[in-house]
Design a protein around this motif. Structure first.
Motif, short mmCIF file in Angstrom:
data_model
loop_
_atom_site.label_atom_id
_atom_site.label_comp_id
_atom_site.label_asym_id
_atom_site.label_seq_id
_atom_site.Cartn_x
_atom_site.Cartn_y
_atom_site.Cartn_z
N SER A 94 3.88 18.15 17.81
CA SER A 94 3.70 17.02 16.61
C SER A 94 4.40 17.28 15.64
O SER A 94 5.04 16.19 15.29
N LYS A 95 4.14 18.10 14.61
CA LYS A 95 4.20 18.20 13.21
C LYS A 95 5.82 19.39 13.72
O LYS A 95 6.81 18.35 12.75
N THR A 96 5.70 20.31 13.65
CA THR A 96 7.12 21.14 14.57
C THR A 96 8.07 20.45 14.34
O THR A 96 9.44 19.90 14.08
N TYR A 97 8.35 19.35 15.67
CA TYR A 97 9.23 18.70 16.08
C TYR A 97 9.18 17.07 15.79
O TYR A 97 10.04 16.43 16.35
N ALA A 98 8.70 16.93 14.59
CA ALA A 98 8.32 14.90 13.96
C ALA A 98 8.30 14.54 15.53
O ALA A 98 8.53 12.97 15.98
N VAL A 113 1.54 -1.29 -0.16
CA VAL A 113 -0.27 -0.04 -0.21
C VAL A 113 0.65 1.37 0.19
O VAL A 113 1.53 1.50 0.99
N VAL A 114 0.15 2.31 -0.74
CA VAL A 114 1.12 3.81 -0.82
C VAL A 114 -0.05 4.19 0.30
O VAL A 114 -1.00 4.61 0.07
N ASP A 115 0.49 4.72 1.23
CA ASP A 115 0.14 5.32 2.67
C ASP A 115 0.25 7.43 2.37
O ASP A 115 0.71 7.65 2.99
N PHE A 116 -1.04 7.94 1.62
CA PHE A 116 -0.36 8.98 1.94
C PHE A 116 -1.67 9.50 2.89
O PHE A 116 -2.07 10.79 2.54
N GLY A 117 -2.35 8.64 4.00
CA GLY A 117 -3.40 9.58 4.59
C GLY A 117 -2.91 9.32 5.37
O GLY A 117 -3.13 11.07 6.16
N ALA A 118 -1.72 8.95 6.26
CA ALA A 118 -0.83 9.94 7.22
C ALA A 118 -0.67 11.42 7.40
O ALA A 118 0.24 11.68 6.90
N GLY A 119 -1.39 11.88 8.04
CA GLY A 119 -0.79 13.07 8.56
C GLY A 119 0.43 13.64 9.51
O GLY A 119 0.21 13.92 10.41
N GLU A 120 1.23 13.04 9.69
CA GLU A 120 2.85 13.36 10.39
C GLU A 120 3.91 13.23 9.62
O GLU A 120 4.05 12.52 8.37
N PRO A 121 4.83 13.55 10.29
CA PRO A 121 5.86 13.57 9.30
C PRO A 121 6.58 12.47 9.85
O PRO A 121 6.63 11.66 10.18
N ASP A 122 7.76 11.84 8.32
CA ASP A 122 8.28 11.02 8.10
C ASP A 122 9.61 11.17 8.70
O ASP A 122 10.23 9.72 8.09
N PHE A 123 9.38 11.90 8.94
CA PHE A 123 11.23 12.53 10.05
C PHE A 123 11.56 11.70 11.39
O PHE A 123 9.75 12.03 11.86
N PRO A 124 12.36 11.58 11.59
CA PRO A 124 12.85 10.35 13.27
C PRO A 124 12.67 11.68 14.45
O PRO A 124 13.05 13.28 13.59
#
Ligand SMILES: Cc1ncc(COP(=O)(O)O)c(C=O)c1O
Length: 396
Positions: A239-243, A37-48
């Motif tokens: 959440s998003k600013t600092y992954a 599955v290719v997932d464009f759903g998740a609203g979260e950074p892919d960075f650690p």
């Protein structure tokens, strides 16, 4: 055995499960069956999460910082939040005006619970982040939706909001940059909305979840406008600013009476946000900030790529996102064709037939769109956009 009558409380029926969470669960189910599955759903950074933040959590554990903290967060973290906001935006909040919550969603939920009485109206621009509607409904409020114009990039002006302000309006919600459209509100317009609200004694909640992710303008907070503190309510998130999506740290910067009200609620529900996460959050706010710029540069590249690829699909339009990490293309070209009646069905078919997860526009108040999160690698973006392109060409 006798079934319990009215087993589920009525207030739960006023809300629905978060569509973004549902897409994630459906995609996960297919993945567990071995499907690619290719997932464009998740609203979260892919960075650690940056290493300095993780190390602060390790130190917290080693130092046994593993007990209850005050329900509304540690004094140290409140101070760090106020200092960061002051450094970034020139505000002057004091810890007494700050509350630490279990993520950004929690601060918004608690704010609605603390402020909304039945019949109070809450003005929400469309497209909106899925949760606003449900938390307002759950609090007994009435959502008043303000349409924006896709041809103008979904940007919002004060003139669009003004006609919807009534004697019953308690709150206006602005989310800039916006999830799902990436639209950014012009500073002068935002200030005008603030004035409209302040004159009428209406709260203005600014959801600053994506405030650092802007592509062609400088970050600002409406809370830095002189006189803003009485009516502006800042809902913030790390959440998003600092992954740090899994760490669950959000905050409110609001008048002290509202801090007290929210704190009361928090003291009987979640109690404190995780003690270890709070220590990590102090490091995130006080430590080096380079990781934010690195993520932004990467999102910028991806934004350009995604928009160009979406616009190359016959019949698809895409307003240019100016912030956050979502694109919100209009896929109306395929709706009404091949048995696809709405964007929800389109998303179900896309997942089942092309193994691509995107979120239907219905979740955000529009029917001709899907939300694509580009917080994923270029390789995944390429694969997923190929699938979307082929699906739309095949079915329209
Ligand atoms: C607009 C907006 N606000 C707030 C949040 C809350 O984020 P969290 O609860 O993960 O901190 C999100 C998360 O997706 C969001 O998109």
């Amino acid at each position: 055995m006798q079934a319990v009558a009215n087993a589920i409380a009525e207030r739960i029926s006023s809300i629905s499960v978060s569509s973004t969470m549902k897409v994630a669960a459906d995609a996960e189910r297919l993945r567990s069956e071995g499907i690619d599955v290719v997932d464009f759903g998740a609203g979260e950074p892919d960075f650690p999460t940056p290493d300095n933040i993780k190390q602060a959590a390790v130190r917290a554990l080693e130092q046994n910082f593993t007990k209850y903290t005050p329900a509304g967060g540690t004094a140290e973290l409140k101070k760090a939040v106020c200092e960061r906001h002051a450094l970034d935006f020139g505000t002057d909040y004091k810890p007494a005006e700050c509350l630490i919550t279990v993520g950004g969603k929690h601060v918004i939920f608690n704010l609605m619970q603390a402020l909304i009485n039945p019949g109070d109206e809450v003005v929400i621009p469309v497209p909106y982040w899925v949760t606003y509607k449900d938390v307002v409904n759950y609090a007994g409020g009435t959502c008043v939706f303000v349409e924006t114009d896709e041809a103008k990039g979904f940007t919002l002006t004060a003139a669009m909001i003004e006609p919807y302000l009534t004697a019953r309006t308690k709150l206006v919600i602005i989310n800039s940059p916006s999830n799902p459209s990436g639209a950014v509100m012009d500073r002068a317009e935002f200030e005008q909305v603030f004035r409209l609200c302040a004159e009428r004694g209406i709260y203005l909640m600014t959801d600053e979840c994506y405030c650092k992710f802007l592509y062609d303008s400088e970050p600002f907070s409406i809370a830095s406008t002189p006189g803003a503190k009485d009516t502006v309510l800042v809902a913030g998130s790390l959440s998003k600013t600092y992954a740090m999506t899994g760490w669950r740290i959000g905050f409110g910067l609001v008048p002290p009476a509202i801090v007290t009200a929210m704190n009361k609620l928090q003291s009987h529900s979640t109690s404190n946000p995780c003690s270890i996460s709070q220590k990590a959050a102090v490091e995130a706010l006080r430590g080096p900030q380079e990781s934010v710029g690195i993520m932004l540069a990467e999102y910028h590249k991806r934004r350009d790529f995604v928009v160009q690829r979406l616009r190359a699909i016959p019949g698809v339009k895409c307003a240019e996102p100016r912030g956050a990490f979502y694109a919100y293309p209009n896929v109306g070209v395929v709706i009404g064709k091949s048995g696809i009646q709405n964007s929800l069905q389109l998303c179900e078919r896309l997942l089942a037939e092309s193994h691509l997860a995107v979120v239907p526009g219905e979740a955000f108040g529009t029917e001709q769109h899907v939300r694509i999160s580009y917080a994923t690698s270029m390789k995944e973006l390429e694969r997923g956009l190929d699938r979307l392109h082929q699906f739309i060409v095949r079915n329209s």
